[in-house]
Design a protein around this motif. Structure first.
Motif, PDB file in Angstrom:
ATOM      1  N   SER A 187       0.892  -1.174   0.050  1.00  0.00           N
ATOM      2  CA  SER A 187       0.095   0.039   0.021  1.00  0.00           C
ATOM      3  C   SER A 187       0.731   1.240  -0.054  1.00  0.00           C
ATOM      4  N   HIS A 188       1.834   1.330   0.997  1.00  0.00           N
ATOM      5  CA  HIS A 188       2.700   2.444   1.110  1.00  0.00           C
ATOM      6  C   HIS A 188       3.384   2.743  -0.165  1.00  0.00           C
ATOM      7  N   LEU A 189       4.000   1.631  -0.781  1.00  0.00           N
ATOM      8  CA  LEU A 189       4.829   1.673  -2.187  1.00  0.00           C
ATOM      9  C   LEU A 189       4.025   2.222  -3.373  1.00  0.00           C
ATOM     10  N   LEU A 190       2.694   1.818  -3.299  1.00  0.00           N
ATOM     11  CA  LEU A 190       1.602   2.197  -4.288  1.00  0.00           C
ATOM     12  C   LEU A 190       1.460   3.810  -4.333  1.00  0.00           C
ATOM     13  N   TYR A 198       2.632   9.591  -5.862  1.00  0.00           N
ATOM     14  CA  TYR A 198       2.893  10.610  -5.578  1.00  0.00           C
ATOM     15  C   TYR A 198       4.397  11.344  -5.928  1.00  0.00           C
ATOM     16  N   TYR A 199       5.142  10.638  -5.803  1.00  0.00           N
ATOM     17  CA  TYR A 199       6.403  11.029  -6.298  1.00  0.00           C
ATOM     18  C   TYR A 199       6.714  11.252  -7.879  1.00  0.00           C
ATOM     19  N   CYS A 200       6.244  10.765  -8.666  1.00  0.00           N
ATOM     20  CA  CYS A 200       6.226  10.786 -10.258  1.00  0.00           C
ATOM     21  C   CYS A 200       5.758  12.026 -10.445  1.00  0.00           C
ATOM     22  N   THR A 201       4.693  12.661  -9.851  1.00  0.00           N
ATOM     23  CA  THR A 201       3.926  13.825 -10.252  1.00  0.00           C
ATOM     24  C   THR A 201       4.508  15.072  -9.796  1.00  0.00           C
ATOM     25  N   ASN A 214      -5.553   7.885  -0.975  1.00  0.00           N
ATOM     26  CA  ASN A 214      -4.806   7.436   0.299  1.00  0.00           C
ATOM     27  C   ASN A 214      -5.690   6.504   1.226  1.00  0.00           C
ATOM     28  N   PRO A 215      -6.667   7.088   1.677  1.00  0.00           N
ATOM     29  CA  PRO A 215      -7.497   6.341   2.754  1.00  0.00           C
ATOM     30  C   PRO A 215      -8.000   5.002   2.218  1.00  0.00           C
ATOM     31  N   LEU A 216      -8.630   5.055   0.839  1.00  0.00           N
ATOM     32  CA  LEU A 216      -8.864   3.845   0.252  1.00  0.00           C
ATOM     33  C   LEU A 216      -8.006   2.695   0.063  1.00  0.00           C
ATOM     34  N   ILE A 217      -6.952   3.137  -0.448  1.00  0.00           N
ATOM     35  CA  ILE A 217      -5.718   2.294  -0.538  1.00  0.00           C
ATOM     36  C   ILE A 217      -5.384   1.810   0.736  1.00  0.00           C
ATOM     37  N   TYR A 218      -5.276   2.556   1.850  1.00  0.00           N
ATOM     38  CA  TYR A 218      -4.787   1.976   3.178  1.00  0.00           C
ATOM     39  C   TYR A 218      -5.875   1.046   3.774  1.00  0.00           C
ATOM     40  N   SER A 219      -7.129   1.392   3.584  1.00  0.00           N
ATOM     41  CA  SER A 219      -8.361   0.634   4.058  1.00  0.00           C
ATOM     42  C   SER A 219      -8.496  -0.533   3.575  1.00  0.00           C
ATOM     43  N   LEU A 220      -8.739  -0.354   2.002  1.00  0.00           N
ATOM     44  CA  LEU A 220      -9.286  -1.487   1.372  1.00  0.00           C
ATOM     45  C   LEU A 220      -8.199  -2.705   1.228  1.00  0.00           C
ATOM     46  N   ARG A 221      -6.798  -2.303   1.274  1.00  0.00           N
ATOM     47  CA  ARG A 221      -5.775  -3.378   1.317  1.00  0.00           C
ATOM     48  C   ARG A 221      -5.116  -3.693   2.718  1.00  0.00           C
ATOM     49  N   ASN A 222      -5.879  -3.236   3.655  1.00  0.00           N
ATOM     50  CA  ASN A 222      -5.618  -3.501   5.247  1.00  0.00           C
ATOM     51  C   ASN A 222      -6.576  -3.968   5.954  1.00  0.00           C
TER      52      ASN A 222
END
Length: 307
Positions: free
Chosen positions: A244-247, A252-255, A287-295
């Motif tokens: 999740s963190h890596l995604l 973020y960093y690319c943009t 961010n909240p969707l990624i961290y919640s759906l994958r956790n």
């Protein structure tokens, strides 16, 4: 609005161009940005409440996740309400309001980049030094890291905003963007901006490329450690805590690196607005969707919260 002072016309308010060059598109974008703001605000608030109400989640990883939620709320609340207002009403913003928006956004941007490094370090210690994790990442260390994140980002935005305050803005007050950001504002200055560009570039190299290097180094060690795990289930658990963190970091960093690691003169109205939408609106909503759906732990906390 322009004010004549000493034979020079100084800007007292700015006109935020936004997406007004295509009115039909602007009407379609209003509900999109409204949805992004609602999702970002409600999602990050839910993450904060769920973690705060669940003692099992009072760990370093979720402590930094709460800080990330605060940063995302600060970022979207700084930009999206004014953007939504400009789509249906007045597109002007006062000079002071523009500076406040620039200061708050730059603060949240720096804090987010530093938080990603703190979260990567936390995962590195958890996976590579599991027996010493509770010692290396105790509550005192977490608080110190959080204070460092907010203080360093505050110092960065204070320097860059302070330098911008010394620039006169004259003749044109049209900001070719949907909010007050350093590159489009430097294009409007009627004085040399080499110092501003040099300081902004230095800060961006340190905050963006420096933190990105720290994260890549941490994940290099993490991957090497995971590959040494013999059981397949152990590898999956270790990867799941980092994916999740890596995604989020990759998005973020690319943009951010694309936008800031170059001179302000290279700023492009159409391309940079689209890229800016990603790290100002889309990423805080995802961010909240990624961290919640994958956790599974966060999902369990949310289920207990609603039940």
């Amino acid at each position: 609005m322009l004010m004549a002072v000493m034979n020079q016309t100084l800007v007292t308010e700015f006109l935020i161009l936004g997406f007004s060059e295509t009115p039909q598109l602007q009407m379609l974008l209003f509900p999109v940005f409204l949805l992004l703001y609602v999702v970002a605000l409600s999602g990050n608030l839910l993450i904060m409440v769920a973690i705060g109400s669940c003692p099992a989640l009072h760990t370093p990883m979720y402590f930094f996740l709460v800080n990330l939620a605060v940063v995302d709320i600060l970022c979207t609340s700084t930009i999206l309400p004014k953007l939504l207002g400009s789509m249906v009403a007045d597109r002007t913003i006062s000079y002071g309001g523009c500076i406040v928006q620039l200061f708050s956004f730059t603060w949240s941007l720096g804090a987010e980049l530093l938080l990603f490094s703190a979260m990567a370090y936390d995962r590195y210690v958890a996976i590579c030094w599991p027996l010493r994790y509770s010692t290396l990442m105790d509550s005192r260390v977490c608080r110190l890291l959080a204070v460092a994140v907010w203080t360093i980002s505050l110092a960065n935005t204070s320097v860059n905003t302070g330098l911008l305050l010394h620039l006169p803005f004259c003749h044109s007050n049209v900001v070719e963007h949907f909010f007050c950001e350093i590159p489009p504002l430097l294009k409007l200055a009627c004085a040399p901006t080499r110092l501003n560009e040099a300081m902004a570039f230095t800060a961006d190299v340190i905050l963006a490329l420096g933190n990105f290097s720290v994260i890549m180094l941490s994940y290099g060690c993490i991957i090497a450690s995971i590959l040494r795990i013999r059981s397949a289930s152990g590898k999956r658990r270790a990867f799941s805590t980092c994916s999740s963190h890596l995604l989020v970091v990759s998005l973020y960093y690319c943009t951010v690196i694309y936008t800031y690691i170059r001179p302000a003169s290279r700023y492009s109205l159409h391309k940079d607005k689209v890229v800016s939408v990603i790290y100002t609106s889309v990423a805080p909503s995802l961010n909240p969707l990624i961290y919640s759906l994958r956790n599974t732990e966060v999902k369990a906390a949310l289920r207990r919260l609603f039940s």
